[in-house]
Design a protein around this motif. Structure first.
Motif, PDB file in Angstrom:
ATOM      1  N   ALA A   1     -15.454 -12.341   7.257  1.00 33.96           N
ATOM      2  CA  ALA A   1     -14.694 -11.797   8.396  1.00 33.96           C
ATOM      3  C   ALA A   1     -13.188 -11.864   8.173  1.00 33.96           C
ATOM      4  O   ALA A   1     -12.411 -12.028   9.118  1.00 33.96           O
ATOM      5  CB  ALA A   1     -15.073 -12.512   9.690  1.00 33.96           C
ATOM      6  N   ILE A   2     -12.776 -11.734   6.916  1.00 36.95           N
ATOM      7  CA  ILE A   2     -11.344 -11.709   6.589  1.00 36.95           C
ATOM      8  C   ILE A   2     -10.888 -10.244   6.552  1.00 36.95           C
ATOM      9  O   ILE A   2     -11.493  -9.415   5.868  1.00 36.95           O
ATOM     10  CB  ILE A   2     -11.085 -12.387   5.237  1.00 36.95           C
ATOM     11  N   PRO A   3      -9.839  -9.890   7.296  1.00 35.09           N
ATOM     12  CA  PRO A   3      -9.373  -8.491   7.330  1.00 35.09           C
ATOM     13  C   PRO A   3      -8.654  -8.108   6.036  1.00 35.09           C
ATOM     14  O   PRO A   3      -7.416  -8.049   5.974  1.00 35.09           O
ATOM     15  CB  PRO A   3      -8.448  -8.457   8.541  1.00 35.09           C
ATOM     16  N   VAL A   4      -9.417  -7.842   5.012  1.00 37.15           N
ATOM     17  CA  VAL A   4      -8.832  -7.557   3.700  1.00 37.15           C
ATOM     18  C   VAL A   4      -8.004  -6.270   3.736  1.00 37.15           C
ATOM     19  O   VAL A   4      -6.897  -6.207   3.194  1.00 37.15           O
ATOM     20  CB  VAL A   4      -9.937  -7.469   2.637  1.00 37.15           C
ATOM     21  N   ASP A   5      -8.550  -5.226   4.381  1.00 31.73           N
ATOM     22  CA  ASP A   5      -7.837  -3.948   4.425  1.00 31.73           C
ATOM     23  C   ASP A   5      -6.510  -4.076   5.158  1.00 31.73           C
ATOM     24  O   ASP A   5      -5.497  -3.509   4.732  1.00 31.73           O
ATOM     25  CB  ASP A   5      -8.710  -2.887   5.096  1.00 31.73           C
ATOM     26  N   ASP A   6      -6.514  -4.811   6.254  1.00 34.33           N
ATOM     27  CA  ASP A   6      -5.264  -4.988   7.006  1.00 34.33           C
ATOM     28  C   ASP A   6      -4.232  -5.764   6.188  1.00 34.33           C
ATOM     29  O   ASP A   6      -3.030  -5.435   6.210  1.00 34.33           O
ATOM     30  CB  ASP A   6      -5.541  -5.725   8.313  1.00 34.33           C
ATOM     31  N   LEU A   7      -4.685  -6.783   5.476  1.00 35.73           N
ATOM     32  CA  LEU A   7      -3.764  -7.548   4.627  1.00 35.73           C
ATOM     33  C   LEU A   7      -3.225  -6.682   3.493  1.00 35.73           C
ATOM     34  O   LEU A   7      -2.036  -6.761   3.147  1.00 35.73           O
ATOM     35  CB  LEU A   7      -4.477  -8.771   4.059  1.00 35.73           C
ATOM     36  N   ALA A   8      -4.087  -5.845   2.907  1.00 36.58           N
ATOM     37  CA  ALA A   8      -3.634  -4.954   1.844  1.00 36.58           C
ATOM     38  C   ALA A   8      -2.623  -3.942   2.360  1.00 36.58           C
ATOM     39  O   ALA A   8      -1.615  -3.650   1.695  1.00 36.58           O
ATOM     40  CB  ALA A   8      -4.827  -4.237   1.220  1.00 36.58           C
ATOM     41  N   VAL A   9      -2.866  -3.399   3.550  1.00 36.32           N
ATOM     42  CA  VAL A   9      -1.917  -2.454   4.142  1.00 36.32           C
ATOM     43  C   VAL A   9      -0.586  -3.131   4.443  1.00 36.32           C
ATOM     44  O   VAL A   9       0.493  -2.567   4.186  1.00 36.32           O
ATOM     45  CB  VAL A   9      -2.519  -1.837   5.426  1.00 36.32           C
ATOM     46  N   ALA A  10      -0.636  -4.351   4.979  1.00 38.89           N
ATOM     47  CA  ALA A  10       0.610  -5.069   5.275  1.00 38.89           C
ATOM     48  C   ALA A  10       1.407  -5.331   4.008  1.00 38.89           C
ATOM     49  O   ALA A  10       2.638  -5.170   3.990  1.00 38.89           O
ATOM     50  CB  ALA A  10       0.285  -6.392   5.979  1.00 38.89           C
ATOM     51  N   LEU A  11       0.719  -5.711   2.931  1.00 41.46           N
ATOM     52  CA  LEU A  11       1.411  -5.940   1.665  1.00 41.46           C
ATOM     53  C   LEU A  11       2.001  -4.645   1.111  1.00 41.46           C
ATOM     54  O   LEU A  11       3.137  -4.630   0.611  1.00 41.46           O
ATOM     55  CB  LEU A  11       0.453  -6.557   0.657  1.00 41.46           C
ATOM     56  N   ALA A  12       1.247  -3.558   1.199  1.00 45.66           N
ATOM     57  CA  ALA A  12       1.750  -2.279   0.697  1.00 45.66           C
ATOM     58  C   ALA A  12       2.983  -1.821   1.472  1.00 45.66           C
ATOM     59  O   ALA A  12       3.963  -1.353   0.882  1.00 45.66           O
ATOM     60  CB  ALA A  12       0.647  -1.222   0.787  1.00 45.66           C
ATOM     61  N   LEU A  13       2.944  -1.973   2.783  1.00 48.16           N
ATOM     62  CA  LEU A  13       4.100  -1.576   3.591  1.00 48.16           C
ATOM     63  C   LEU A  13       5.303  -2.477   3.305  1.00 48.16           C
ATOM     64  O   LEU A  13       6.448  -2.004   3.303  1.00 48.16           O
ATOM     65  CB  LEU A  13       3.738  -1.631   5.073  1.00 48.16           C
ATOM     66  N   ALA A  14       5.048  -3.767   3.081  1.00 43.54           N
ATOM     67  CA  ALA A  14       6.158  -4.666   2.760  1.00 43.54           C
ATOM     68  C   ALA A  14       6.809  -4.281   1.440  1.00 43.54           C
ATOM     69  O   ALA A  14       8.042  -4.252   1.316  1.00 43.54           O
ATOM     70  CB  ALA A  14       5.652  -6.103   2.705  1.00 43.54           C
ATOM     71  N   LEU A  15       5.994  -3.951   0.429  1.00 46.45           N
ATOM     72  CA  LEU A  15       6.554  -3.555  -0.861  1.00 46.45           C
ATOM     73  C   LEU A  15       7.326  -2.246  -0.762  1.00 46.45           C
ATOM     74  O   LEU A  15       8.361  -2.073  -1.404  1.00 46.45           O
ATOM     75  CB  LEU A  15       5.425  -3.427  -1.893  1.00 46.45           C
ATOM     76  N   ARG A  16       6.820  -1.322   0.044  1.00 46.37           N
ATOM     77  CA  ARG A  16       7.520  -0.046   0.195  1.00 46.37           C
ATOM     78  C   ARG A  16       8.788  -0.182   1.024  1.00 46.37           C
ATOM     79  O   ARG A  16       9.681   0.661   0.927  1.00 46.37           O
ATOM     80  CB  ARG A  16       6.584   0.966   0.847  1.00 46.37           C
ATOM     81  N   SER A  17       8.854  -1.219   1.843  1.00 46.08           N
ATOM     82  CA  SER A  17      10.020  -1.370   2.719  1.00 46.08           C
ATOM     83  C   SER A  17      11.187  -2.050   2.026  1.00 46.08           C
ATOM     84  O   SER A  17      12.330  -1.944   2.513  1.00 46.08           O
ATOM     85  CB  SER A  17       9.629  -2.176   3.972  1.00 46.08           C
TER      86      SER A  17
END
Length: 255
Positions: free
Chosen positions: A130-146
């Protein structure tokens, strides 16, 4: 090469160095980094220059630790000098350099858009917990792009601040004015960050949501298997040789 392959190699290297930060393991990782730089044809201009204060800190640290006793010993002008502290300092410096170089090679050779799909694929087994892997991946991707956007915004705000006429103050008033300028700069950059985040959210929603950020190729090619095999062989050989010569858990002088 798939981005997930590079992440696996980087994680394996970090785990190996955490278990056995010996000279042999550090040298093995350095060879892998140099081979990756050679194969990726990374130019020398990509490497940042080392500021002179860093060299000064290294020289001062070397001189201080040179006085620490420990094998091996050498005779200099009739004095027995232990080089154990100096060797440990150099080993720690080399460990830091190879870890930074590994991260730099991963950053230089990987597109930011490929990081989120790779993390979502590698973290697929964690979804059962029950770990939100997709949400964590999206947050990391947005952080790198920002990061590039935030750097540009900070440069613009700082340039605008330097154009303002500064009052001629001295003493404690000058220190207080600098503190106020720093607080104003942080507040302005924070406001611009929220504005950028709102614009990025609207753009993501218009393009179909965050699901597009984690969609990507997950099939391993021959180059990926070759890279994993080479990295695994190098790490296993380094650990095996170090265990054979007594590096893991052995005395500091044998590292």
């Amino acid at each position: 090469m798939w981005a997930g392959t590079k992440l696996i190699v980087a994680i394996a290297v970090a785990v190996m160095l955490a278990i056995d930060p010996s000279s042999l393991s550090i040298a093995a990782v350095g060879v892998l980094d140099l081979a990756a730089i050679r194969l990726a044809r990374i130019p020398r201009t990509a490497f940042p220059s080392v500021p002179p204060p860093v060299w000064a800190v290294v020289l001062i640290g070397s001189a201080v630790l040179l006085s620490a006793s420990g094998p091996p010993f050498v005779v200099i002008a009739g004095l027995h000098v232990g080089l154990g502290g100096l060797f440990q300092f150099l080993q720690l410096s080399a460990l830091t350099i190879v870890l930074l170089l590994t991260g730099a090679v991963l950053s230089w050779t990987t597109d930011v858009a490929d990081v989120a799909p790779a993390i979502a694929t590698l973290g697929r087994p964690l979804r059962r917990l029950a770990i939100p892997v997709d949400d964590l991946a999206v947050a990391l991707a947005l952080a790198l792009r920002s990061f590039p956007l935030l750097i540009d915004e900070f440069r613009v705000v700082n340039a605008a601040r330097t154009l303002r006429p500064a009052p001629e103050l001295s003493g404690i008033r000058r220190v207080r004015q600098r503190i106020r300028d720093g607080v104003d700069l942080i507040a302005t950059v924070t406001a611009m960050m929220f504005r950028r985040a709102d614009e990025m959210g609207d753009a993501i929603a218009a393009r179909g949501g965050t699901g597009q950020l984690t969609a990507g190729r997950t099939k391993l090619r021959r180059s990926d298997w070759v890279a994993l095999a080479i990295a695994g062989a190098v790490c296993a050989t380094a650990l095996g040789l170090d265990v054979t010569v007594g590096g893991i858990g052995g005395p500091p002088g044998r590292h």
